[in-house]
Write a protein that holds these residues in place. Structure first.
Motif, PDB file in Angstrom:
ATOM      1  N   PHE A  71       0.897  -1.187   0.076  1.00  0.00           N
ATOM      2  CA  PHE A  71      -0.204   0.070  -0.095  1.00  0.00           C
ATOM      3  C   PHE A  71       0.826   1.313   0.158  1.00  0.00           C
ATOM      4  CE2 PHE A  71      -1.935  -3.424   2.644  1.00  0.00           C
ATOM      5  CZ  PHE A  71      -3.072  -3.673   1.773  1.00  0.00           C
ATOM      6  N   ILE A  72       1.764   1.472   0.937  1.00  0.00           N
ATOM      7  CA  ILE A  72       2.439   2.570   1.130  1.00  0.00           C
ATOM      8  C   ILE A  72       3.500   2.820  -0.011  1.00  0.00           C
ATOM      9  CG2 ILE A  72       4.179   3.686   2.629  1.00  0.00           C
ATOM     10  CD1 ILE A  72       1.584   3.286   3.648  1.00  0.00           C
ATOM     11  N   PHE A  75       1.461   4.247  -3.018  1.00  0.00           N
ATOM     12  CA  PHE A  75       1.393   5.338  -2.994  1.00  0.00           C
ATOM     13  C   PHE A  75       2.315   6.192  -3.026  1.00  0.00           C
ATOM     14  CE2 PHE A  75       0.401   8.897   0.371  1.00  0.00           C
ATOM     15  CZ  PHE A  75      -0.787   9.385  -0.456  1.00  0.00           C
ATOM     16  N   ARG A  78       3.488   6.703  -6.497  1.00  0.00           N
ATOM     17  CA  ARG A  78       2.451   7.700  -7.000  1.00  0.00           C
ATOM     18  C   ARG A  78       2.853   9.015  -7.029  1.00  0.00           C
ATOM     19  NH1 ARG A  78       0.271  10.679  -9.769  1.00  0.00           N
ATOM     20  NH2 ARG A  78      -1.948  10.707 -10.219  1.00  0.00           N
ATOM     21  N   THR A 161      -6.022   9.255   7.396  1.00  0.00           N
ATOM     22  CA  THR A 161      -5.213   9.403   6.409  1.00  0.00           C
ATOM     23  C   THR A 161      -4.548   7.890   5.799  1.00  0.00           C
ATOM     24  OG1 THR A 161      -4.405  11.586   7.000  1.00  0.00           O
ATOM     25  CG2 THR A 161      -2.914  10.473   5.360  1.00  0.00           C
ATOM     26  N   SER A 162      -4.330   7.157   6.895  1.00  0.00           N
ATOM     27  CA  SER A 162      -3.832   5.801   6.636  1.00  0.00           C
ATOM     28  C   SER A 162      -4.785   4.960   5.894  1.00  0.00           C
ATOM     29  CB  SER A 162      -3.331   5.061   7.896  1.00  0.00           C
ATOM     30  OG  SER A 162      -2.110   5.787   8.432  1.00  0.00           O
ATOM     31  N   ASP A 164      -7.176   5.878   4.275  1.00  0.00           N
ATOM     32  CA  ASP A 164      -7.703   6.554   2.942  1.00  0.00           C
ATOM     33  C   ASP A 164      -6.766   6.084   1.890  1.00  0.00           C
ATOM     34  OD1 ASP A 164      -9.287   8.578   1.167  1.00  0.00           O
ATOM     35  OD2 ASP A 164      -7.266   9.400   1.074  1.00  0.00           O
ATOM     36  N   SER A 165      -5.213   6.201   2.253  1.00  0.00           N
ATOM     37  CA  SER A 165      -4.109   5.682   1.590  1.00  0.00           C
ATOM     38  C   SER A 165      -4.654   3.968   1.038  1.00  0.00           C
ATOM     39  CB  SER A 165      -2.982   6.079   2.030  1.00  0.00           C
ATOM     40  OG  SER A 165      -2.866   7.268   2.362  1.00  0.00           O
ATOM     41  N   TYR A 168      -7.058   3.933  -1.228  1.00  0.00           N
ATOM     42  CA  TYR A 168      -6.942   4.402  -2.658  1.00  0.00           C
ATOM     43  C   TYR A 168      -6.011   3.223  -3.352  1.00  0.00           C
ATOM     44  CZ  TYR A 168      -4.313   6.952  -6.191  1.00  0.00           C
ATOM     45  OH  TYR A 168      -3.638   7.250  -7.158  1.00  0.00           O
ATOM     46  N   VAL A 169      -5.169   2.701  -2.557  1.00  0.00           N
ATOM     47  CA  VAL A 169      -4.108   1.903  -3.205  1.00  0.00           C
ATOM     48  C   VAL A 169      -5.051   0.476  -3.629  1.00  0.00           C
ATOM     49  CG1 VAL A 169      -2.239   0.214  -2.930  1.00  0.00           C
ATOM     50  CG2 VAL A 169      -2.137   2.575  -2.167  1.00  0.00           C
ATOM     51  N   LYS A 186     -13.262   2.675  -3.637  1.00  0.00           N
ATOM     52  CA  LYS A 186     -12.699   3.186  -2.460  1.00  0.00           C
ATOM     53  C   LYS A 186     -13.586   3.066  -1.078  1.00  0.00           C
ATOM     54  CE  LYS A 186     -10.528   6.666  -2.780  1.00  0.00           C
ATOM     55  NZ  LYS A 186     -10.017   8.355  -2.915  1.00  0.00           N
TER      56      LYS A 186
END
Length: 302
Positions: A71-72, A75, A78, A161-162, A164-165, A168-169, A186
């Motif tokens: 995930f990270i 992100f 990107r 935020t975590s 949502d990231s 998104y991923v 999402k």
């Protein structure tokens, strides 16, 4: 950006309102210890004895980072598009690590100072309810009510935020790589993530979450090893291509220098030849004029 500003305000407040000199001294100590022990402590496995620390911290954080890597990683890739490897290393590894050392040193040193010098009993609070340690530490500083609200808001923003990231991923992965997944996708992933985390917390608490992280990270660790090998191969090919292009550029520059030098020499040689030819032509013309008018020459002599 607003999250970063709020976190910076809280950090500066703790450093200024807390034991500043104690924090500064601890920062130097912690940074040196981190640099000296990061590799040996990361590879420490204690094969001759049982260690709760190893399972609850070292192996858990290994697995935690591995499970979050897809995930990270996607992100960060990107938002880092167009950056060089040097800029990526600075912005993703070095600076966050330095900020992390400053953050944990400031808050940890403040709690230690309160326990050692003021005898606030924060150590017992950490042992019984670790999630209350931050607010207990802030209660020993000025405007505790405001800073506690700010800390609570930051915790919520970081969690959101975590999540949502991650949604998104996962949306990108399930949208055939599209960089703008639909909101419904999402939302579905967000609900699934929240449901999974809730079930794990209700059934096993933090231990269940740690076990799930370790279990999910184990198969992905082999994928990460393969990705590292592929990355090294690709970077090796890029390095060869860069060196080949540099060699071609040097060769072309050498050719241009040789051509320029040859042109200068050729131009000078041609100039000298033309000069000699013109001089010979002028002398020949002068001799011819002299031969055509011998009588005039004799009259002049008389």
């Amino acid at each position: 950006m607003s999250t970063f500003v709020l976190a910076a305000v809280l950090l500066l407040f703790v450093i200024i309102a807390g034991p500043t000199i104690f924090i500064a001294n601890n920062f130097v100590e912690v940074l040196g210890g981190y640099i000296a022990n990061i590799i040996p402590m990361s590879l420490q496995m204690t094969p001759y004895s049982d260690s709760d620390w190893l399972g609850n911290n070292t192996i858990f954080f290994w697995a935690w980072h591995m499970s979050w890597a897809p995930f990270i990683g996607l992100f960060i890739a990107r938002i880092s598009r167009g950056r060089t490897v040097r800029e990526f290393m600075m912005g993703v590894l070095l600076l966050p690590s330095l900020v992390g050392v400053i953050w944990f040193t400031a808050f940890g040193s403040t709690g230690l100072f309160q326990e050692i010098e003021q005898n606030t009993g924060i150590a017992s609070v950490v042992a019984e309810n670790p999630e209350n340690a931050l607010f207990d530490m802030l209660s020993g500083l000025p405007i505790a009510f405001i800073t506690s609200i700010l800390a609570f808001i930051l915790i919520g923003i970081f969690f959101i935020t975590s999540a949502d990231s991650a949604s998104y991923v996962l949306g990108v992965m399930t949208s055939q790589g599209g960089l703008k997944p639909m909101l419904s996708i999402k939302f579905i992933w967000g609900v699934l993530i929240a449901g999974t985390a809730s079930v794990l917390l209700l059934t096993g608490g933090l231990e269940g979450l740690q076990t799930a992280a370790i279990a999910s990270a184990l198969p992905f660790s082999f994928i990460m090893i393969a990705m590292i090998i592929c990355m090294l191969i690709m970077m090796g090919r890029d390095l060869k291509e860069i060196r080949r292009n540099e060699q071609i550029a040097r060769t072309e520059q050498l050719k241009e220098d040789i051509k320029e030098e040859f042109y200068d020499d050729w131009k000078q040689e041609v100039y000298e030849e033309i000069k000699e030819e013109i001089k010979e032509d002028m002398e020949e013309t002068k001799r011819e004029e002299t031969n055509e008018n011998p009588q005039d020459s004799e009259k002049k002599n008389d």
